[in-house]
Design an enzyme around this catalytic site. Structure first.
Site, mmCIF file in Angstrom:
data_model
loop_
_atom_site.group_PDB
_atom_site.id
_atom_site.type_symbol
_atom_site.label_atom_id
_atom_site.label_comp_id
_atom_site.label_asym_id
_atom_site.label_seq_id
_atom_site.Cartn_x
_atom_site.Cartn_y
_atom_site.Cartn_z
ATOM 1 N N LYS A 79 0.863 -1.193 0.000
ATOM 2 C CA LYS A 79 0.000 0.000 0.000
ATOM 3 C C LYS A 79 0.894 1.235 0.000
ATOM 4 O O LYS A 79 1.886 1.284 0.746
ATOM 5 C CB LYS A 79 -0.903 -0.030 1.236
ATOM 6 C CG LYS A 79 -1.938 1.099 1.285
ATOM 7 C CD LYS A 79 -2.832 1.001 2.525
ATOM 8 C CE LYS A 79 -3.951 2.042 2.525
ATOM 9 N NZ LYS A 79 -4.792 1.974 3.743
ATOM 10 N N SER A 154 -9.851 1.913 2.629
ATOM 11 C CA SER A 154 -8.987 2.647 1.753
ATOM 12 C C SER A 154 -7.941 1.811 1.025
ATOM 13 O O SER A 154 -7.386 2.255 0.036
ATOM 14 C CB SER A 154 -8.253 3.730 2.562
ATOM 15 O OG SER A 154 -7.384 3.143 3.511
ATOM 16 N N SER A 178 -10.075 -0.244 6.928
ATOM 17 C CA SER A 178 -9.443 -0.207 5.601
ATOM 18 C C SER A 178 -8.694 -1.447 5.159
ATOM 19 O O SER A 178 -8.267 -1.522 4.012
ATOM 20 C CB SER A 178 -8.492 0.977 5.513
ATOM 21 O OG SER A 178 -9.235 2.146 5.269
HETATM 22 N N1 GLN Z 1 -13.310 4.466 5.829
HETATM 23 C C1 GLN Z 1 -12.750 4.925 7.058
HETATM 24 C C2 GLN Z 1 -12.332 6.380 6.919
HETATM 25 O O1 GLN Z 1 -12.571 6.912 5.911
HETATM 26 C C3 GLN Z 1 -11.597 4.060 7.462
HETATM 27 C C4 GLN Z 1 -10.367 4.344 6.701
HETATM 28 C C5 GLN Z 1 -9.218 3.532 7.173
HETATM 29 O O2 GLN Z 1 -9.374 2.541 7.869
HETATM 30 N N2 GLN Z 1 -8.042 3.983 6.812
HETATM 31 O O3 GLN Z 1 -11.766 6.951 7.802
#
Ligand code: GLN
Length: 492
Positions: A79, A154, A178
């Site tokens: 990532k 994400s 995410s």
């Molecule tokens: N979807 C969540 C957010 O937008 C979690 C994102 C994540 O875990 N990095 O914060």
């Protein structure tokens, strides 16, 4: 060896035994990426020559009788939030364009030392803010099971790349879901360990008290093997936990012997209206299967679940607004051209460099931390966070693990939620509480909708209880074939 659908450990075992050259594996994966990633959009950067060099070094080690490590020759996608020395790391943000870190994250360093080979950097929502990868400032990533649908986020690039066999495993970060949510939407395994189990050193910070690095794999044992290498105390991260790393692979394999004596908690709060009926049916069938494997299913209550989303979005925005203050055009990445003053340099750099979602989070975070509002918002959120953590601690006095759906809905279509941030935030309703509590949780495939989209089962364990997550997931996997499905090959 056919690499499409091959587990990482099958590759590592063959490479270590001298039956398969790491170089051949890497060439096959690079060829797949070249043919297929145009349509999927998983990779932000492919480091073909670096990967070839590392593969040759692995092959030389095998030839010389040296052990190249448990992940020998395993092609990994990283990532783009993990700093990789000498290789551009952007968090899919314009503000970090051309940022080349002078150091390596602990996670990627450990994976490399265990013989894994990095193929490249994977797409994500900008700064890991989002649930669909639509917030990437570079490009969208498509769900390999259906190009009209998002891969989740994400870490959408990571999940889609593993699902499509554009790498054999990947790293992700999970701040509110995410890793688990994209794993669920793409039909693979994703594990968020206990907070502090994996070092955050060299992982670009979003919300430091909630950020959890972790692995993606095609199988439960692959995820376990990756976590064994990634995990462990790190002097470079003061929040990393000085507890011995568990035998996660062994725990995953132990699941095959059944779940006799294991009590699985079923929280009513995770099966509320709004849960897609096909998701609910698949998850309930999965829980029946776990009961057939010998587990006892008991009701548990997590009464503060209803506060989890609000609590999460107060804390993560507060921390993000502080973490993202460092991107001002002075030290990193983008700087606005020809500013007339220092202040204009700051404001234009940030105005041009950040996308809408980071801007929204910075503004929300600055608001909740403001003098006069701090107690009403941030202070209250911290108290709610404690209650949520206490819910889990209480539940784990009557059960060994908690089973729930990972995402309330299967993959959604591009644009379906992007126009309404609140709808996007609600996608995290079943994943954020374990982040607030810091407890481990794994997602694995447990079925498909009629339209052919994957469904995920989440198993949550107590703090430092990664083994029970792997054992339950291993049990389910050994009794079902969902993890063996491969998505259709897209054409670029
Ligand atoms: N979807 C969540 C957010 O937008 C979690 C994102 C994540 O875990 N990095 O914060």
């Amino acid at each position: 060896m056919e690499v499409r659908g091959a587990p990482a450990l099958a590759i590592a075992d063959a490479v270590r035994a001298g039956k398969l050259r790491a170089r051949d594996v890497i060439e096959q994966f690079l060829d797949r990426v070249a043919r297929l990633d145009g349509a999927l959009g998983c990779y932000l950067l492919v480091d073909g020559n670096g990967a070839r060099k590392r593969a040759d070094a692995i092959d030389a080690a095998v030839k010389g009788g040296r052990d190249p490590g448990p992940l020998a020759g395993v092609p990994l996608g990283i990532k783009d939030i993990f700093c990789t020395k000498g290789i551009e790391t952007t968090c899919a943000s314009k503000i970090l364009r051309r940022f080349v870190p002078p150091y390596e994250s602990t996670v990627t360093a450990r994976l490399g030392a265990a013989g894994a080979v990095t193929l490249g950097k994977l797409n994500m929502d900008e700064f890991a803010m989002g649930s669909s990868t639509e917030n990437s400032a570079v490009k969208p990533t498509r769900n390999p099971w259906s190009p009209a649908h998002v891969p989740g986020g994400s870490s959408g690039g990571s999940a889609a790349a593993v699902a499509a066999s554009l790498c054999a495993g990947a790293t992700g970060t999970d701040t509110g879901g995410s890793i688990r949510q994209p794993a669920s939407l793409c039909g693979i395994v994703g594990m968020k360990p206990t907070y502090g189990r994996v070092s955050r050193y060299g992982v670009v910070a979003f919300a430091s008290s909630l950020d959890h690095p972790g692995p993606f794999g095609r199988t439960v044992e692959d995820a376990a093997a990756l976590l064994e290498v990634m995990a462990g105390v790190d002097p470079l991260d003061a929040t990393s936990i000085p507890a011995p790393v568990g035998a996660y692979r062994q725990a995953a394999r132990a699941g095959r012997e059944g779940l006799k004596g294991v009590r699985l908690g079923l929280p009513a709060e995770y099966f509320q209206p709004g849960l897609d009926p096909e998701v609910e049916a698949a998850v309930r069938a999965a829980i029946d299967e776990l009961a057939k494997a010998g587990a006892t299913v008991v009701p548990v209550s997590l009464p503060h679940t209803k506060y989890a989303i609000a609590t999460y979005y107060l804390i993560c925005t507060a921390e993000a607004s502080s973490n993202l203050a460092r991107y001002d055009g002075v030290k990193y990445g983008h700087r606005a051209a020809d500013p007339r003053s220092l202040e204009e340099m700051y404001t234009r750099t940030r105005g041009e460099g950040f996308g809408d979602e980071p801007k929204r989070r910075i503004m929300l975070g600055a608001y909740v931390l403001r003098a006069g509002y701090y107690e009403a918002y941030y202070g209250k959120a911290l108290r709610a966070r404690r209650k949520i953590a206490d819910d889990f601690a209480a539940a784990f006095t009557t059960c060994d693990a908690i089973v729930t759906p990972t995402s309330p809905v299967p993959a959604f279509k591009f644009g379906e939620r992007a126009s309404d941030p609140l709808q996007m935030y609600l996608a995290d309703i079943l994943t954020v509480a374990p982040n607030l509590a810091g407890v481990p949780a794994i997602s694995q495939p447990c079925g498909f909708t009629k339209a052919g989209l994957p469904i995920g089962l989440q198993t949550i364990g107590p703090a430092l209880g990664e083994e029970i997550c792997f054992r339950v997931a291993g049990a389910f996997e050994s009794r079902t074939d969902w993890h063996k499905q491969t998505p259709p090959e897209a054409v670029s």
